[in-house]
Design a protein around this motif. Structure first.
Motif, PDB file in Angstrom:
ATOM      1  N   PRO A 147     -14.924 -19.438   2.749  1.00  0.00           N
ATOM      2  CA  PRO A 147     -15.616 -18.138   2.682  1.00  0.00           C
ATOM      3  C   PRO A 147     -15.211 -17.180   3.794  1.00  0.00           C
ATOM      4  O   PRO A 147     -15.016 -15.978   3.543  1.00  0.00           O
ATOM      5  N   PHE A 148     -15.101 -17.675   5.045  1.00  0.00           N
ATOM      6  CA  PHE A 148     -14.752 -16.773   6.144  1.00  0.00           C
ATOM      7  C   PHE A 148     -13.363 -16.176   5.933  1.00  0.00           C
ATOM      8  O   PHE A 148     -13.149 -14.976   6.139  1.00  0.00           O
ATOM      9  N   MET A 149     -12.428 -17.004   5.505  1.00  0.00           N
ATOM     10  CA  MET A 149     -11.071 -16.501   5.275  1.00  0.00           C
ATOM     11  C   MET A 149     -11.048 -15.510   4.110  1.00  0.00           C
ATOM     12  O   MET A 149     -10.297 -14.524   4.120  1.00  0.00           O
ATOM     13  N   LEU A 150     -11.880 -15.757   3.079  1.00  0.00           N
ATOM     14  CA  LEU A 150     -11.960 -14.827   1.952  1.00  0.00           C
ATOM     15  C   LEU A 150     -12.480 -13.462   2.399  1.00  0.00           C
ATOM     16  O   LEU A 150     -11.947 -12.416   2.001  1.00  0.00           O
ATOM     17  N   ARG A 151     -13.506 -13.439   3.223  1.00  0.00           N
ATOM     18  CA  ARG A 151     -14.054 -12.162   3.694  1.00  0.00           C
ATOM     19  C   ARG A 151     -13.058 -11.448   4.609  1.00  0.00           C
ATOM     20  O   ARG A 151     -12.872 -10.225   4.503  1.00  0.00           O
ATOM     21  N   LEU A 152     -12.423 -12.197   5.491  1.00  0.00           N
ATOM     22  CA  LEU A 152     -11.447 -11.587   6.386  1.00  0.00           C
ATOM     23  C   LEU A 152     -10.259 -11.032   5.598  1.00  0.00           C
ATOM     24  O   LEU A 152      -9.783  -9.921   5.875  1.00  0.00           O
ATOM     25  N   PHE A 153      -9.811 -11.774   4.595  1.00  0.00           N
ATOM     26  CA  PHE A 153      -8.691 -11.311   3.789  1.00  0.00           C
ATOM     27  C   PHE A 153      -9.080 -10.093   2.965  1.00  0.00           C
ATOM     28  O   PHE A 153      -8.277  -9.171   2.787  1.00  0.00           O
ATOM     29  N   SER A 154     -10.304 -10.057   2.439  1.00  0.00           N
ATOM     30  CA  SER A 154     -10.764  -8.887   1.672  1.00  0.00           C
ATOM     31  C   SER A 154     -10.804  -7.643   2.539  1.00  0.00           C
ATOM     32  O   SER A 154     -10.427  -6.548   2.098  1.00  0.00           O
ATOM     33  N   TRP A 155     -11.253  -7.787   3.773  1.00  0.00           N
ATOM     34  CA  TRP A 155     -11.293  -6.635   4.691  1.00  0.00           C
ATOM     35  C   TRP A 155      -9.878  -6.137   4.998  1.00  0.00           C
ATOM     36  O   TRP A 155      -9.600  -4.935   4.945  1.00  0.00           O
ATOM     37  N   ALA A 156      -8.970  -7.065   5.315  1.00  0.00           N
ATOM     38  CA  ALA A 156      -7.594  -6.662   5.620  1.00  0.00           C
ATOM     39  C   ALA A 156      -6.910  -6.063   4.396  1.00  0.00           C
ATOM     40  O   ALA A 156      -6.166  -5.076   4.496  1.00  0.00           O
ATOM     41  N   LEU A 157      -7.160  -6.646   3.218  1.00  0.00           N
ATOM     42  CA  LEU A 157      -6.537  -6.136   2.001  1.00  0.00           C
ATOM     43  C   LEU A 157      -7.051  -4.749   1.655  1.00  0.00           C
ATOM     44  O   LEU A 157      -6.296  -3.888   1.182  1.00  0.00           O
ATOM     45  N   LEU A 158      -8.326  -4.499   1.892  1.00  0.00           N
ATOM     46  CA  LEU A 158      -8.887  -3.174   1.623  1.00  0.00           C
ATOM     47  C   LEU A 158      -8.216  -2.114   2.478  1.00  0.00           C
ATOM     48  O   LEU A 158      -7.884  -1.015   1.989  1.00  0.00           O
ATOM     49  N   ARG A 159      -7.997  -2.410   3.732  1.00  0.00           N
ATOM     50  CA  ARG A 159      -7.317  -1.452   4.605  1.00  0.00           C
ATOM     51  C   ARG A 159      -5.856  -1.266   4.178  1.00  0.00           C
ATOM     52  O   ARG A 159      -5.328  -0.148   4.199  1.00  0.00           O
ATOM     53  N   PHE A 160      -5.208  -2.354   3.788  1.00  0.00           N
ATOM     54  CA  PHE A 160      -3.809  -2.264   3.368  1.00  0.00           C
ATOM     55  C   PHE A 160      -3.667  -1.438   2.089  1.00  0.00           C
ATOM     56  O   PHE A 160      -2.772  -0.594   1.974  1.00  0.00           O
ATOM     57  N   LEU A 161      -4.543  -1.675   1.113  1.00  0.00           N
ATOM     58  CA  LEU A 161      -4.448  -0.946  -0.148  1.00  0.00           C
ATOM     59  C   LEU A 161      -4.682   0.538   0.041  1.00  0.00           C
ATOM     60  O   LEU A 161      -4.064   1.371  -0.645  1.00  0.00           O
ATOM     61  N   ASN A 162      -5.559   0.910   0.958  1.00  0.00           N
ATOM     62  CA  ASN A 162      -5.802   2.323   1.220  1.00  0.00           C
ATOM     63  C   ASN A 162      -4.598   2.987   1.885  1.00  0.00           C
ATOM     64  O   ASN A 162      -4.429   4.204   1.777  1.00  0.00           O
ATOM     65  N   CYS A 163      -3.809   2.198   2.580  1.00  0.00           N
ATOM     66  CA  CYS A 163      -2.600   2.762   3.197  1.00  0.00           C
ATOM     67  C   CYS A 163      -1.449   2.895   2.209  1.00  0.00           C
ATOM     68  O   CYS A 163      -0.633   3.807   2.325  1.00  0.00           O
ATOM     69  N   VAL A 164      -1.372   1.984   1.239  1.00  0.00           N
ATOM     70  CA  VAL A 164      -0.224   1.935   0.335  1.00  0.00           C
ATOM     71  C   VAL A 164      -0.466   2.756  -0.921  1.00  0.00           C
ATOM     72  O   VAL A 164       0.429   3.462  -1.401  1.00  0.00           O
ATOM     73  N   PHE A 165      -1.673   2.704  -1.480  1.00  0.00           N
ATOM     74  CA  PHE A 165      -1.952   3.334  -2.764  1.00  0.00           C
ATOM     75  C   PHE A 165      -2.822   4.567  -2.582  1.00  0.00           C
ATOM     76  O   PHE A 165      -3.689   4.619  -1.699  1.00  0.00           O
ATOM     77  N   LEU A 166      -2.585   5.529  -3.468  1.00  0.00           N
ATOM     78  CA  LEU A 166      -3.423   6.726  -3.484  1.00  0.00           C
ATOM     79  C   LEU A 166      -4.799   6.401  -4.026  1.00  0.00           C
ATOM     80  O   LEU A 166      -5.819   6.873  -3.522  1.00  0.00           O
ATOM     81  N   ASN A 167      -4.852   5.595  -5.075  1.00  0.00           N
ATOM     82  CA  ASN A 167      -6.114   5.119  -5.640  1.00  0.00           C
ATOM     83  C   ASN A 167      -5.830   3.921  -6.529  1.00  0.00           C
ATOM     84  O   ASN A 167      -4.699   3.710  -6.969  1.00  0.00           O
ATOM     85  N   VAL A 168      -6.857   3.145  -6.800  1.00  0.00           N
ATOM     86  CA  VAL A 168      -6.820   2.032  -7.751  1.00  0.00           C
ATOM     87  C   VAL A 168      -7.973   2.273  -8.714  1.00  0.00           C
ATOM     88  O   VAL A 168      -9.131   2.014  -8.390  1.00  0.00           O
ATOM     89  N   GLN A 169      -7.647   2.783  -9.900  1.00  0.00           N
ATOM     90  CA  GLN A 169      -8.656   3.226 -10.848  1.00  0.00           C
ATOM     91  C   GLN A 169      -9.041   2.098 -11.796  1.00  0.00           C
ATOM     92  O   GLN A 169      -8.199   1.333 -12.257  1.00  0.00           O
ATOM     93  N   LEU A 170     -10.339   2.012 -12.081  1.00  0.00           N
ATOM     94  CA  LEU A 170     -10.895   1.038 -13.015  1.00  0.00           C
ATOM     95  C   LEU A 170     -11.928   1.750 -13.877  1.00  0.00           C
ATOM     96  O   LEU A 170     -12.804   2.455 -13.360  1.00  0.00           O
TER      97      LEU A 170
END
Length: 794
Positions: free
Chosen positions: A158-181
């Protein structure tokens, strides 16, 4: 002081050059502020409905009625409102707080339950046929089971999942303009989970980032931790260990051993038990139906079919009552990890390689335009319902050699209206353990779901722009708007909206590595594609537009083949419009082209007969205005349905229930004739449709030309490399780089193998290809080339 002045002067010169380059890209598009919207009138086309023939109950019950009223959400846009807290500090830590609030279910005692499963216990005690327990100590077998299970999965962290989600969220905001659903699509998935059945997501595979992006999206929407089946070829051992802690699953290599291997029996028993335990615990599962990006070979994934077969078997034996299948697709403006030139061989991605790729993406942030991403979730449907109804749609099957070779050689004129038997995806150990009927069910289901995923995918702006540049359209602004509207008219969604000038400017900036801007008189800009390998990249992008126009493209090439023997290709459009085209002749040409084109490209629904598809192609040609009905003297008008004579036979039939004996439509079609429309826009649109299939057909035609030059016998990979070099050399001479693609070369070799042009024999070095005696003569080779070139519009 002098040094400071020189530095300032150099900075001013550099800024002047940058401003001139920026001005060149931002000017010349006019000041027309026409808006491009993904709507037809007030409504946008809804995509992703499940098959009404195979799953009528799911089609009705799992559809969200107010889906058209719901819009999109940007899943990477996390603000203070997405957390339970408020305040200025929360606004700065909202990403971290959001990751802490995500629900991660507790880790269950899965290894012990897998060890106690019936299949594993039978192998351990030696009661299973060819079990690994025969002659071995059960304690040693238990250790082997634990080793295999450790290769498949690891307990969630769980801790690694939360840490990875936080890092991935920051990375996606830097790389993509948006992720639409789409919110309505997410509502349908939530509705499907209310039945208490396991959720199985079956996805396309455009990028290696899909396996990380989709779990993040579903975790943010409250569906829990998504278990992803990864291909071991794409990951190094270190990265594999990390992904398993984040919910990844990997099939052990022993599972692909032969059916009589004791190690294979044990590994398959553990895999079955692990999959059953995962489904019983109702954890969502993600399976990729396409091969990883960069893998040269069949489109359908052998690993994906294997895992889907495990789910089908779990439902059939009663481990779970049913499963909800959800077709999924992810589309990008530009695929992040796709190389700019030809695809290289698949190389495992290591942890350091991935970290360097992330750093490279962050370094380019701000220097290059960011891309947009769309996640598509089609309507869920019941696996049990599909299994029950799909078997009734099965018909006879024939090989491509039986269907086409007599017609190519001029020995027969009748085209059989039967399904083509063409399986390019090899069956692995767990799939081979199923009955032959169940293997066919899994293959048909894979094609059916992949068809739903592709048709629900939105067409991005780069695909439309690549098609316009590839086919040398002059007025980009007008043609971009026209092609967008044509895509919407065919029931496909588009992944963009906004002012036309800004859209074209943004799209060209994404494609700036493959295009050149030339300033012409009166301040206008001429946009041209750069010659060379860049054309191959544009051809791949424009191929994403093919599913929307596939029926019309097949129909246009069939009409071209019908006119090939009557009117020269370079003849005027008015001369081609004089010729009468009978409906029977059109049906025949469409069937010939359907048999020739690979199933990996067509992805036709298995529940749809060839006759139904021919009629659909003809209807679409009439609807788009390319064909007009010609009324012959004395015949009943084509639109006159009131005077139709009632026959003793049934006038209605279930969809797909058509045979040569009980269908009256072939008899009525003898008196129906059509002509090419003489409207001013028809010649350009006809040429546009034909060119959509030109890269593949040109590769096939050049492969036929290469038959008398190739060095045979040779291995399959060796002959494919020979053909690819020939395609590249021909592209340099003729300037047609679109067909110089390794995937097209592989498709040509495999199609010729199925057609009986090439024959395969086993050898110590692997399967060897040699030219069949039938096509050893130059005359038959020319017949094959002429047969293919009749569908190509120059």
């Amino acid at each position: 002081m002098v040094t400071m002045l020189e530095a300032r002067l150099q900075t001013q010169q550099r800024n002047t050059q940058n401003s001139q380059e920026t001005g060149l890209w931002s000017s010349g598009f006019g000041m027309k502020l026409e808006a491009v919207t993904p709507f037809l009138g007030k409504y946008r086309p809804f995509v992703g409905r499940c098959c009404q023939t195979c799953t009528p109950k799911s089609w009705e019950s799992l559809f969200h009625r107010s889906i058209m009223d719901l819009g999109f959400c940007n899943v990477i846009l996390v603000k203070e409102e997405n957390t339970r807290f408020r305040g200025w500090l929360v606004r700065r830590l909202c990403y971290f707080l959001w990751s802490l609030e995500q629900h991660i279910p507790p880790c269950q005692d899965a290894p012990q339950k897998i060890m106690e499963s019936t299949g594993v216990q039978n192998v351990i005690s030696g009661r299973a046929p060819r079990g690994a327990g025969e002659g071995q100590v059960p304690r040693l077998v238990k250790k082997e089971v634990q080793r295999i299970l450790g290769h498949i999965q690891s307990p969630l962290h769980p801790f690694m999942l939360r840490l990875f989600s936080w890092a991935l969220l920051r990375f996606l905001n830097c790389v993509f303009l948006n992720v639409q659903l789409h919110k309505g699509q997410m509502k349908m998935v939530h509705k499907a989970t209310q039945a208490g059945l396991p959720l199985v997501l079956l996805s396309t595979h455009k990028s290696l980032l899909d396996g990380i992006l989709l779990p993040f999206v579903l975790l943010s929407q409250g569906l829990g931790v998504l278990r992803v089946v990864w291909d071991p070829r794409t990951c190094s051992p270190t990265l594999r260990a990390l992904l398993k802690k984040l919910g990844g699953l990997f099939l052990p290599p022993e599972a692909n051993l032969t059916l009589d291997s004791s190690e294979g029996v044990l590994a398959r028993a553990v895999v079955h038990a692990a999959m059953e335990q995962l489904l019983v615990s109702r954890q969502p599962l993600l399976i990729f139906l396409e091969e990883p990006p960069g893998a040269q070979g069949p489109r359908l994934s052998a690993l994906g079919q294997t895992c889907l077969g495990l789910v089908v078997q779990a439902v059939q034996v009663g481990v779970i009552p049913d499963a909800m299948l959800v077709p999924v697709a992810v589309t990008y403006d530009l695929v992040p990890d796709a190389p700019c030139d030809v695809y290289n061989a698949l190389v495992p991605l290591g942890l350091w390689t991935g970290a360097l790729a992330v750093l490279r993406s962050l370094w380019s942030w701000g220097r290059s335009p960011r891309v947009c991403v769309r996640v598509h979730l089609a309507q869920p449907f019941s696996l049990q319902e599909y299994t029950t109804n799909a078997r009734s749609c099965w018909g006879s099957r024939q090989t491509l050699e039986q269907l086409l070779q007599p017609i190519v050689l001029g020995q027969c004129n009748v085209v059989p209206d039967t399904e083509k038997e063409q399986e390019w995806t090899p069956a692995t150990g767990p799939l081979l353990a199923l009955k032959e009927e169940d293997q066919l069910l899994v293959r048909r289901l894979s094609r059916h779901v992949l068809n739903a995923s592709v048709t629900s995918s939105a067409v991005m702006s780069t695909a439309i722009m690549a098609a316009l540049l590839l086919f040398k359209h002059q007025k980009l602004l007008e043609e971009f708007s026209w092609l967008t509207e044509e895509t919407l008219l065919r029931g496909f969604d588009v992944g963009f909206s906004g002012q036309l000038r800004c859209l074209v400017q943004h799209t060209l900036s994404l494609l700036r590595a493959h295009v050149a801007l030339l300033r012409v008189h009166q301040g206008d800009l001429l946009v041209v594609a750069r010659p060379g390998p860049g054309l191959t990249r544009l051809a791949r992008l424009s191929a994403e537009l093919l599913p929307a126009f596939l029926s019309e493209a097949i129909g246009a090439c069939a009409v071209r083949g019908l006119l090939a023997g009557r009117v020269p290709p370079e003849g005027p459009w008015e001369l081609q419009g004089i010729e009468l085209l009978s409906q029977n002749e059109l049906y025949r040409q469409i069937l010939l082209l359907l048999h020739l084109l690979p199933q990996d490209l067509l992805l036709l629904q298995p529940c749809q007969s060839s006759y139904c598809y021919c009629q659909d192609v003809l209807d679409r040609l009439i609807q788009c205005g390319l064909l007009v009905a010609e009324e012959t003297p004395g015949s009943r008008a084509a639109c006159d349905t009131g005077r139709q004579r009632l026959s003793a036979k049934l006038l209605w039939k279930p969809s797909g229930d058509f045979t040569d004996s009980d269908s009256d439509d072939f008899e009525e079609a003898e008196g129906r004739y059509f002509r090419l429309s003489q409207q001013s826009r028809c010649p350009d649109f006809f040429l546009f449709l034909c060119r959509l299939l030109s890269p593949l057909l040109q590769a096939f035609a050049q492969a036929a030309t290469f038959l008398h030059q190739g060095q045979l016998p040779d291995t399959e990979s060796g002959y494919t490399e020979q053909l690819l070099q020939f395609l590249q050399a021909t592209a340099q001479e003729e300037g047609f780089f679109e067909c110089a693609d390794p995937n097209l070369a592989i498709s040509a070799v495999w199609t010729f193998r199925d057609l009986g042009v090439l024959q395969q024999t086993p050898s110590p070095a692997g399967p060897m290809l040699y030219l069949s005696p039938t096509f050893a003569s130059r005359e038959n080779q020319e017949k094959l080339e002429q047969f293919i070139r009749q569908f190509i519009c120059s």
